[in-house]
Design a protein around this motif. Structure first.
Motif, PDB file in Angstrom:
ATOM      1  N   TYR A  97       0.795  -1.226   0.000  1.00 25.42           N
ATOM      2  CA  TYR A  97       0.000   0.000   0.000  1.00 25.42           C
ATOM      3  C   TYR A  97       0.830   1.279   0.000  1.00 25.42           C
ATOM      4  CZ  TYR A  97      -4.079  -2.890   0.532  1.00 25.42           C
ATOM      5  OH  TYR A  97      -5.063  -3.815   0.302  1.00 25.42           O
ATOM      6  N   ALA A 128      -8.127  -0.415   0.607  1.00 28.39           N
ATOM      7  CA  ALA A 128      -7.201   0.115   1.610  1.00 28.39           C
ATOM      8  C   ALA A 128      -7.919   0.475   2.898  1.00 28.39           C
ATOM      9  CB  ALA A 128      -6.474   1.338   1.059  1.00 28.39           C
ATOM     10  N   HIS A 137      -6.806  -1.017   6.373  1.00 26.39           N
ATOM     11  CA  HIS A 137      -6.391  -0.126   7.455  1.00 26.39           C
ATOM     12  C   HIS A 137      -7.236  -0.322   8.713  1.00 26.39           C
ATOM     13  CE1 HIS A 137      -3.747   1.945   4.667  1.00 26.39           C
ATOM     14  NE2 HIS A 137      -3.260   2.607   5.705  1.00 26.39           N
ATOM     15  N   ALA A 157       1.120   3.130  -3.602  1.00 33.39           N
ATOM     16  CA  ALA A 157       0.076   4.029  -3.088  1.00 33.39           C
ATOM     17  C   ALA A 157      -0.843   4.553  -4.186  1.00 33.39           C
ATOM     18  CB  ALA A 157       0.722   5.198  -2.348  1.00 33.39           C
ATOM     19  N   ASN A 206      -9.709  -8.125   1.105  1.00 31.67           N
ATOM     20  CA  ASN A 206      -9.176  -7.525  -0.121  1.00 31.67           C
ATOM     21  C   ASN A 206      -9.386  -8.411  -1.344  1.00 31.67           C
ATOM     22  OD1 ASN A 206      -6.289  -8.917  -0.758  1.00 31.67           O
ATOM     23  ND2 ASN A 206      -6.614  -8.793   1.457  1.00 31.67           N
ATOM     24  N   PHE A 256      -3.101   1.360  -5.057  1.00 39.08           N
ATOM     25  CA  PHE A 256      -3.892   0.652  -4.051  1.00 39.08           C
ATOM     26  C   PHE A 256      -4.364   1.506  -2.877  1.00 39.08           C
ATOM     27  CE2 PHE A 256      -1.133  -2.758  -5.857  1.00 39.08           C
ATOM     28  CZ  PHE A 256      -2.149  -3.506  -6.424  1.00 39.08           C
ATOM     29  N   LEU A 257      -3.696   2.603  -2.587  1.00 42.48           N
ATOM     30  CA  LEU A 257      -4.034   3.392  -1.405  1.00 42.48           C
ATOM     31  C   LEU A 257      -4.906   4.599  -1.728  1.00 42.48           C
ATOM     32  CD1 LEU A 257      -3.589   3.726   1.661  1.00 42.48           C
ATOM     33  CD2 LEU A 257      -1.518   5.046   1.126  1.00 42.48           C
ATOM     34  N   SER A 265      -2.111   7.448   7.014  1.00 44.71           N
ATOM     35  CA  SER A 265      -2.129   6.049   7.428  1.00 44.71           C
ATOM     36  C   SER A 265      -1.320   5.844   8.702  1.00 44.71           C
ATOM     37  CB  SER A 265      -1.571   5.164   6.305  1.00 44.71           C
ATOM     38  OG  SER A 265      -1.309   3.859   6.763  1.00 44.71           O
TER      39      SER A 265
END
Length: 410
Positions: free
Chosen positions: A101, A175, A179, A105, A242, A108-109, A126
């Motif tokens: 991630y 994400a 998280h 980023a 995911n 995926f983030l 994050s």
């Protein structure tokens, strides 16, 4: 660049494997000791300071286990600590967060259709959320409300639901769920690192010095262990989610997350009550099934909430290629998906089509109509972070294509 992409992929696989192994060790030992603790029986013949005992059979032999609620009168010669399972699980999980991630980023983030921020800003948010989450949780536990076990857990639930909503307003759906799992797992591992193990070390030091250990240290550690017990199953769900975009990438994903935490409570309540020999509350399984059905219902975004209809069946793939929407669908996939899902991907850092999925012919597109419908039509899982700017109209097109082809087959 090709070699780097391959090496990075194998690094991610290796760390993911190690994370799974350490998580099994941590969760397994945690569940075992919770079951052992709840199954302890108080008997008259127990030595001074012993809280209870348990007889168990495993591996061709019998085990006789006694628990001292605070500490025995003298320090034993050998003491086994259970801490590295927790630490290594968090460290490998954080490594996965960095590799997948933070390293990816933009893919995926960050979803700039959710919140237009840079990759650096997203990574900082994050990191801050994980640290702030532990501080807030720890302060709540040490506050006056921390003396009320169930009141504290209710407040913590509110905090977790708020974080679920907050994460979905900042990151991609994938994400956000990851998280939320990391946020919860950080609290759990920090409980071990900052509270449970330090308290145990103080007790050991008191025994060696000939002092009477403070019983409040054991009570505090037991409270944190109880929280870890109820949070474990939701963390597993979020870490697995995911792979399932209907969980993380639909309109009501944060509500789904809130219900997952409740399912963790109902399932663990059954096991905890059973292990404590206080009956078998079978109603918890009915409650869990109802919650899961509600999650499924929310994930499909039914007509009562959005005005949209749902498809109920899947026809043969040929009907998808012959559908009137297919030419426009093909153009959309060529524009938004083919940079990765091709025999020779052109997106930087991707050496081979993800999961071997290629959209270069009518047959290949039609054969994966259901996956396209779920991943990019009904949910926003693809493209990752909407990196190719797929529009709402294009997603509606993919949905209409699949559902009209389904309708033609009925």
């Amino acid at each position: 660049m090709y070699e780097f992409a391959i090496g990075w992929e194998w690094l991610a696989f290796a760390v993911r494997w190690l994370h799974a192994v350490t998580a099994i060790a941590w969760i397994g030992s945690s569940f075992y000791f919770i079951a052992l603790d709840l199954g302890l029986v108080k008997r008259d013949h127990l030595p001074p300071g012993a809280y209870g005992e348990e007889w168990q059979v495993h591996g061709g032999g019998f085990y006789h286990i006694q628990k001292y609620l605070v500490a025995p009168t003298t320090m034993p010669e050998h003491l086994t600590w259970f801490k590295w399972e927790s630490y290594s699980t968090w460290l490998t999980g954080f490594a996965m967060l960095c590799i997948v991630y933070y390293g990816g980023a933009d893919l995926f983030l960050v979803d700039r259709h959710v919140l237009d921020i840079s990759a650096t800003t997203a990574v900082l948010i994050s990191l801050a959320s994980l640290g702030v989450g532990w501080v807030l949780y720890d302060l709540l536990c040490k506050s006056p409300i921390g003396k009320n076990t169930w009141g504290l857990m209710a407040l913590l639930y509110v905090v977790l639901v708020a974080m679920a909503w907050g994460y979905t307003q900042v990151f991609t759906g994938r994400a956000a769920f990851l998280h939320l799992g990391a946020f919860t797992a950080t609290i759990m591992s920090a409980n071990v690192f900052f509270i449970i193990i330090p308290n145990q070390k103080i007790v050991v030091a008191d025994l060696i010095a000939g002092r009477t250990p403070d019983p409040r240290l054991g009570a505090q550690a037991k409270q944190r262990s109880l929280h870890n017990n109820y949070l474990t199953l939701p963390v597993i769900f979020f870490m697995l989610s995911n792979h399932y975009p209907l969980a993380f990438a639909t309109a009501f994903n944060w509500i789904i997350a809130a219900l997952v935490f409740l399912m963790g409570v109902t399932i663990r309540h059954w096991f905890n009550t059973t292990h404590a020999r206080k009956g078998k509350p079978t109603w918890t399984w009915l409650a869990t099934v109802i919650l899961f059905i509600l999650i499924i219902w929310l994930s499909t975004v039914p007509k009562v909430l959005t005005g949209e209809e749902r498809a109920e069946a899947a026809p043969t793939f040929r009907r998808f290629a012959e559908n009137a929407h297919f030419p426009a669908v093909k153009d959309t996939i060529a524009t938004r998906c083919s940079m990765c899902h091709a025999a020779e991907p052109v997106y930087e850092g991707i050496a081979r089509a993800p999961k071997g999925v290629v959209f270069e012919s009518d047959a290949e597109i039609a054969a994966l109509a259901r996956e396209i419908y779920i991943q990019a039509g009904r949910s926003h899982a693809m493209p990752p972070g909407n990196i190719t700017d797929m529009t709402a109209d294009e997603r509606s097109l993919l949905t209409a294509w699949f559902e009209s082809a389904v309708g033609e087959a009925q």
